[in-house]
Design a protein around this motif. Structure first.
Motif, mmCIF file in Angstrom:
data_model
loop_
_atom_site.group_PDB
_atom_site.id
_atom_site.type_symbol
_atom_site.label_atom_id
_atom_site.label_comp_id
_atom_site.label_asym_id
_atom_site.label_seq_id
_atom_site.Cartn_x
_atom_site.Cartn_y
_atom_site.Cartn_z
ATOM 1 N N GLN A 1 48.911 21.990 100.672
ATOM 2 C CA GLN A 1 49.554 23.178 101.074
ATOM 3 C C GLN A 1 48.497 24.469 101.081
ATOM 4 N N SER A 2 47.121 23.965 100.414
ATOM 5 C CA SER A 2 46.000 24.927 100.450
ATOM 6 C C SER A 2 45.542 25.046 101.701
ATOM 7 N N LYS A 3 45.589 23.939 102.373
ATOM 8 C CA LYS A 3 45.075 23.744 103.673
ATOM 9 C C LYS A 3 43.590 23.702 103.649
ATOM 10 N N LYS A 4 43.058 23.259 102.675
ATOM 11 C CA LYS A 4 41.493 23.337 102.534
ATOM 12 C C LYS A 4 41.142 21.710 102.360
ATOM 13 N N ALA A 5 40.237 21.258 103.033
ATOM 14 C CA ALA A 5 39.876 19.807 103.345
ATOM 15 C C ALA A 5 39.582 19.522 101.765
ATOM 16 N N ALA B 1 36.403 5.592 99.643
ATOM 17 C CA ALA B 1 37.892 5.455 100.573
ATOM 18 C C ALA B 1 37.883 5.109 101.794
ATOM 19 N N VAL B 2 38.831 4.433 102.305
ATOM 20 C CA VAL B 2 39.045 3.991 103.688
ATOM 21 C C VAL B 2 40.209 4.528 104.207
ATOM 22 N N VAL B 3 40.003 5.368 105.032
ATOM 23 C CA VAL B 3 41.119 6.187 105.803
ATOM 24 C C VAL B 3 41.457 5.426 107.220
ATOM 25 N N LEU B 4 42.745 5.232 107.628
ATOM 26 C CA LEU B 4 42.979 4.533 108.846
ATOM 27 C C LEU B 4 44.083 5.167 109.549
ATOM 28 N N PRO B 5 43.660 6.338 110.090
ATOM 29 C CA PRO B 5 44.615 7.263 110.982
ATOM 30 C C PRO B 5 45.098 6.623 111.990
ATOM 31 N N ALA C 1 39.806 18.501 107.825
ATOM 32 C CA ALA C 1 39.845 19.674 108.113
ATOM 33 C C ALA C 1 40.257 20.577 109.363
ATOM 34 N N ASP C 2 39.850 19.632 110.423
ATOM 35 C CA ASP C 2 40.259 19.932 111.726
ATOM 36 C C ASP C 2 41.801 19.763 111.880
ATOM 37 N N MET C 3 42.465 18.771 111.106
ATOM 38 C CA MET C 3 44.126 18.523 110.938
ATOM 39 C C MET C 3 44.656 19.776 110.393
ATOM 40 N N LEU C 4 43.800 20.027 109.132
ATOM 41 C CA LEU C 4 44.563 21.237 108.225
ATOM 42 C C LEU C 4 44.682 22.391 109.033
ATOM 43 N N ALA C 5 43.589 22.730 110.097
ATOM 44 C CA ALA C 5 43.404 23.921 110.802
ATOM 45 C C ALA C 5 44.265 23.972 111.984
ATOM 46 N N THR C 6 45.338 22.755 112.142
ATOM 47 C CA THR C 6 46.300 23.034 113.281
ATOM 48 C C THR C 6 47.234 24.205 112.739
ATOM 49 N N TRP D 1 54.152 21.644 113.371
ATOM 50 C CA TRP D 1 53.064 22.424 113.781
ATOM 51 C C TRP D 1 53.441 23.189 114.968
ATOM 52 N N THR D 2 52.642 24.125 115.270
ATOM 53 C CA THR D 2 53.143 24.808 116.666
ATOM 54 C C THR D 2 52.006 24.209 117.688
ATOM 55 N N GLY D 3 52.714 23.613 118.603
ATOM 56 C CA GLY D 3 52.064 22.981 119.882
ATOM 57 C C GLY D 3 51.153 23.861 120.733
ATOM 58 N N PRO D 4 50.229 23.601 121.475
ATOM 59 C CA PRO D 4 49.339 24.388 122.416
ATOM 60 C C PRO D 4 50.109 25.270 123.356
ATOM 61 N N ASP D 5 51.520 24.740 123.457
ATOM 62 C CA ASP D 5 52.237 25.613 124.470
ATOM 63 C C ASP D 5 53.156 26.783 123.606
#
Length: 181
Positions: A60-64, A75-79, A96-101, A132-136
């Motif tokens: 919730q802090s939105k900090k990577a 760690a292995v991350v499988l998005p 960081a990019d995801m949390l900046a959405t 999240w808020t979409g591009p539109d």
């Protein structure tokens, strides 16, 4: 002391020493066969549940950095729909990019936690929800399932060593090709 009495005394000493040696061998064998105390899997489960709940709060802090702190160094991350990422450094920028959405709200909850008999490895699976808020400019949502594998570290803490999630929503169909004119 007579010769016979001396021999008798020596034979008692040898019998005593032999009995002592046999007794020590029996005790030693018993000690080798004793089982170490079983790991406390209930405590391990509680620790993983707490670490995972703390992770949800940290997001919730939105900090990577707050997110990445819950991963082990390797760690292995499988998005979903992306390449495998290995190690904190590989994960940091995509997180960081995801949390900046814009308008991102992300949460997850374990459904089940299992601990290995060794007590130093566990996994959980559960569900996630995000919006999240979409591009539109319109609200968008997703929900799905997730799996995390946790490993007890040398300092007694638990770190996520494998993390993956996938949507329950159907994939978005590709855009139709533009008509040639």
């Amino acid at each position: 002391m007579t010769k016979a009495g001396g021999v008798k005394a020596i034979s008692y000493v040898w019998m005593y020493l032999a009995s002592l040696i046999v007794g020590m061998m029996i005790l030693s064998a018993a000690a080798c066969n004793s089982q170490p105390a079983a790991p406390d899997t209930a405590a391990a489960e509680a620790a993983i549940r707490k670490a995972d709940a703390d992770w949800v709060k940290a997001v919730q802090s939105k900090k990577a950095e707050d997110w990445v702190a819950f991963y082990s160094e390797d760690a292995v991350v499988l998005p979903p729909n992306d390449k495998t990422m290995t190690g904190k450094e590989a994960v940091r920028q995509p997180i960081a990019d995801m949390l900046a959405t814009p308008g991102l709200v992300l949460t997850w909850e374990p459904t089940r936690v299992e601990i290995a008999k060794s007590g130093d490895l566990g996994y959980l699976y559960g569900t996630y929800q995000e919006s999240w808020t979409g591009p539109d400019g319109k609200p968008a949502t997703d929900h799905g399932k997730m799996v995390e594998i946790w490993k007890k570290q040398a300092d007694g803490s638990w770190k996520c060593i494998v993390d993956t999630w996938s949507s329950d929503l159907p994939p978005t169909p590709p855009a139709a090709p533009a008509a040639k004119g």
